[in-house]
Design a protein around this motif. Structure first.
Motif, short mmCIF file in Angstrom:
data_model
loop_
_atom_site.label_atom_id
_atom_site.label_comp_id
_atom_site.label_asym_id
_atom_site.label_seq_id
_atom_site.Cartn_x
_atom_site.Cartn_y
_atom_site.Cartn_z
N LYS A 174 35.41 31.37 36.54
CA LYS A 174 36.71 30.88 36.97
C LYS A 174 37.71 30.71 35.83
N LYS A 188 41.16 31.61 37.38
CA LYS A 188 40.93 32.55 38.48
C LYS A 188 41.78 32.20 39.68
N LYS A 189 42.46 33.23 40.18
CA LYS A 189 43.18 33.13 41.44
C LYS A 189 42.46 34.03 42.45
N GLU A 190 43.09 34.30 43.56
CA GLU A 190 42.41 35.08 44.59
C GLU A 190 42.06 36.48 44.11
N SER A 191 43.00 37.16 43.46
CA SER A 191 42.74 38.53 43.03
C SER A 191 43.13 38.78 41.58
N SER A 192 43.42 37.71 40.85
CA SER A 192 43.84 37.87 39.46
C SER A 192 43.57 36.57 38.72
N TYR A 193 43.89 36.58 37.43
CA TYR A 193 43.86 35.37 36.62
C TYR A 193 45.29 34.98 36.30
N SER A 194 45.53 33.69 36.16
CA SER A 194 46.88 33.17 35.97
C SER A 194 47.46 33.60 34.63
#
Length: 698
Positions: free
Chosen positions: A354, A376-382
């Motif tokens: 994450k 970690k976001k839904e489909s990417s990293y911040s």
């Protein structure tokens, strides 16, 4: 004297992996020639003998020669740097220079000549040829030729006093900078000897060591199954300590590129097995590297991004998943608003996947790497977040490694005070902001040398560190392990491992493991089982009560818990998770069905398996199934499609002949379209030649 601007610039800014002696050092050239170049070429002979470093220049027509070494000096504090040197032979009006600075536009130099002249030079964001500066003479200065002279720079507050034989010859302003080097400019056709270099750092520039450092730990070479005659570097150990990923460089068997990923597994006798090339798709014609391995061992973070054909697409990082066919083609890791002005970048992934830590530059005016973090976001990293000025220095940070406790960060830096170029440090996360860190602590002289020490990895147990070094190596760089002192260890974790099994068949299941904080119901992380064995593994940091469960479509999930609230030491728990199948939609391989090559007629050895299937259908009169046939990739696709369809029908007809109603049965051939193993091996082909039963109704 005309020095090439480009020549000096290359020496000053070629700093990746430079070496530095420690603070407050007297370099007597008595037992170590690793820091200074020792070499013979057509232009010069460089040697260290009897405590003297000799430059013998016989470059007739080229530029004067420059010899530079990088020193770790706290430029915000006062310091003294001096060199004792003499001209042995050469042109009398030649300019022997001793200098310090941070680039060809920011440096100071004192020159002496064979005819007892001197001059000083100061550059601040400008360039001036030294032959435009007038020579001076002082009767108190010893004649350089045949005699040793001491040239000294003494920085006090914002000025530098320059001395020859303790006689002040100049006072100049001092400009702070990120990098610092000391060196010599030696004229062509001149021979020079340097007796010593003395560096003394004033102020509070003490190395911040880990608490209660224990000396005497020895770096253990991992041996010839891993290390060879060239470079073996950048080790990453799996959390269970049983698989080591690393890179080999410059070996003749590496044909695509000079750097490829290898791995080795730990045998039951405690020895490492012979390293193997991880192969495609992870290795391609780019320099390849593994930067992180997930807690379950089934996800690798690798450098580069990949095209669909497996070739390199560009810079960045990607993830590869372990499947029953090997490692998948790495997929891009998307980081929002990602850009990097540094020449290099390194990454590491938290054990729960994450948090992503990286060393990048977000400043268009600086190539200096600093520590940033993304989530970690839904489909990417911040978007990368700067991790603060406590952990980041005025220098450069690189090669981060986040321990499995998700709190303890190890990294290399040349900005925090240490023993060499890049030293390895440890810092602890103090809260959940990921920008509040403890003051970095140096791991000490057992880890850090006068060279640049990069790359650090440790298992969940945290007992040993794995790193690369060229000290006592079999080749250029070798991989070693060394015990971690208590003050450098990560906080304790619980490693839970076992198998996920079908409760009815006891067969391993490729399932997802979810673990959460039972106090907050927050999901902490996810893992997956090994698709071949059903093995799973999760790492649970101390201080929390966790629930964990395995789930799989068409199976009932099963859960358990572990209380790590008061965990004081590393703990391992073995626990198998049993999943009960939901029959509808479940495909079952009918293993013991046999056909002659290119035939669809069932052999008699198939009857026991078929009779068990008949019994199953009679015991469950509402069950409706589909029989599917599959082949390997030998032969034409159309032929395999027909063959698989006919084999499936043979099974269907057998069941009808035994009294199973045709309305409960369908058959279908898939040919070679659904392989479950690689068709590159005979074993894989045998696995792909199969008949399956799928439950449609119950």
């Amino acid at each position: 004297m005309k020095i090439s601007i480009l020549y000096i610039c290359l020496f000053f800014f070629g700093i990746k992996g430079f070496t530095q002696p420690p603070l407050n050092v007297e370099e007597n050239f008595d037992n170590n020639n690793r820091l200074w170049k020792v070499k013979s070429t057509k232009n010069y002979d460089l040697k260290i003998e009897n405590g003297v470093y000799t430059f013998d220049i016989h470059n007739q027509w080229g530029y004067d020669d420059v010899f530079i070494q990088y020193f770790h000096v706290d430029l915000s504090q006062d310091f003294i740097i001096e060199a004792k040197l003499r001209i042995v032979s050469g042109i009398e009006d030649g300019e022997l220079g001793f200098f310090m600075g941070s680039g060809y536009q920011n440096w100071k130099a004192t020159y002496i000549s064979g005819n007892c002249h001197y001059k000083t030079e100061y550059r601040e964001n400008s360039y001036t040829e030294t032959n435009d500066i007038p020579w001076q003479i002082d009767s108190n200065i010893v004649k350089p030729t045949g005699n040793f002279n001491v040239i000294k720079f003494h920085k006090i507050d914002s000025v530098v006093n320059m001395y020859i034989n303790n006689i002040k010859v100049s006072t100049q302003a001092f400009q702070n900078s990120e990098w610092f080097a000391v060196g010599f400019l030696v004229p062509k056709t001149m021979k020079v000897e340097v007796d010593h270099i003395h560096i003394y750092q004033y102020g509070d520039a003490n190395i911040n060591l880990v608490k209660n450092p224990i000396k005497g730990f020895v770096k253990e070479n991992l041996g010839p199954n891993i290390n060879g005659e060239f470079s073996d570097r950048a080790p990453v150990i799996s959390p269970d300590g049983r698989t080591l990923y690393f890179i080999k460089q410059d070996y003749s068997e590496i044909k695509d590129e000079s750097q490829e990923v290898y791995y080795s597994t730990l045998n039951d006798d405690g020895n490492w097995a012979e390293a193997k090339n991880i192969g495609k798709p992870i290795n391609n014609k780019a320099p390849n590297n593994v930067v992180s391995v997930s807690a379950d061992g089934n996800t690798l973070i690798v450098t580069n991004t990949y095209k669909p054909d497996g070739s390199i697409k560009g810079a960045g990082i990607s993830t590869s998943q372990k499947t029953d066919e090997g490692w998948t083609l790495p997929k891009d890791v998307i980081i929002d608003d990602y850009y990097n002005y540094a020449k290099y970048t390194e990454f590491c992934l938290s054990s729960n996947k994450k948090v992503l830590i990286m060393t990048i530059s977000r400043n268009p005016n600086s190539k200096k790497q600093a520590l940033y973090v993304s989530f970690k976001k839904e489909s990417s990293y911040s978007s990368p977040l700067y991790m603060g000025d406590v952990i980041n220095s005025k220098g450069e940070e690189t090669t981060p490694f986040l321990a499995p406790d998700d709190k303890t960060l190890y990294f290399s830096s040349n900005g925090h005070l240490g023993y060499g170029g890049f030293d390895i440090f440890v810092s602890r996360r103090l809260d959940d902001s990921w920008t509040n860190w403890s003051t970095p602590e140096n791991l000490g002289p057992e880890f850090n040398t006068r060279e640049s020490d990069l790359f650090f990895s440790t298992s969940a147990k945290g007992d040993y560190a794995y790193l690369s070094s060229n000290q006592n190596s079999l080749g250029k760089d070798d991989i070693f392990r060394i015990k971690l002192v208590e003050g450098a260890k990560p906080t304790p974790v619980t490693l839970i491992k076992g198998k996920v099994l079908n409760a009815k068949t006891k067969e391993p299941i490729f399932a997802e493991i979810i673990y959460q904080n039972l106090n907050t119901s927050e999901e902490v992380g996810r893992a997956s089982t090994n698709p071949n064995t059903g093995d799973y593994q999760i790492v649970l940091p101390s201080g929390v009560m966790y629930g964990f469960m395995a789930q799989k479509v068409n199976f009932y999930p099963v859960s358990n818990y572990v209380d790590a609230t008061a965990l004081k030491e590393y703990n391992e728990i073995n626990y198998d998770l049993l999943l009960n199948p939901i029959e509808v939609g479940e495909s079952i391989r009918l293993n013991n069905l046999f056909f002659d090559t290119d035939k669809s007629e069932l052999k008699s050895t198939s009857f026991p398996e078929l009779e068990r299937l008949v019994d199953f259908m009679k015991a469950n009169p509402k069950i409706v199934i589909e029989i599917s046939g599959h082949t390997d990739n030998v032969g034409a696709a159309a032929y395999n499609q027909t063959l698989s369809d006919e084999r499936a029908k043979s099974v269907l007809n057998y069941l009808i002949s035994k009294g199973i109603h045709a309305k409960r049965l369908t058959s279908k051939g898939f040919g070679l379209s659904k392989p479950v193993a690689s068709n590159d091996t005979e074993e894989g082909k045998a696995i792909n030649r199969r008949v399956e039963m799928k439950i449609l109704e119950k």
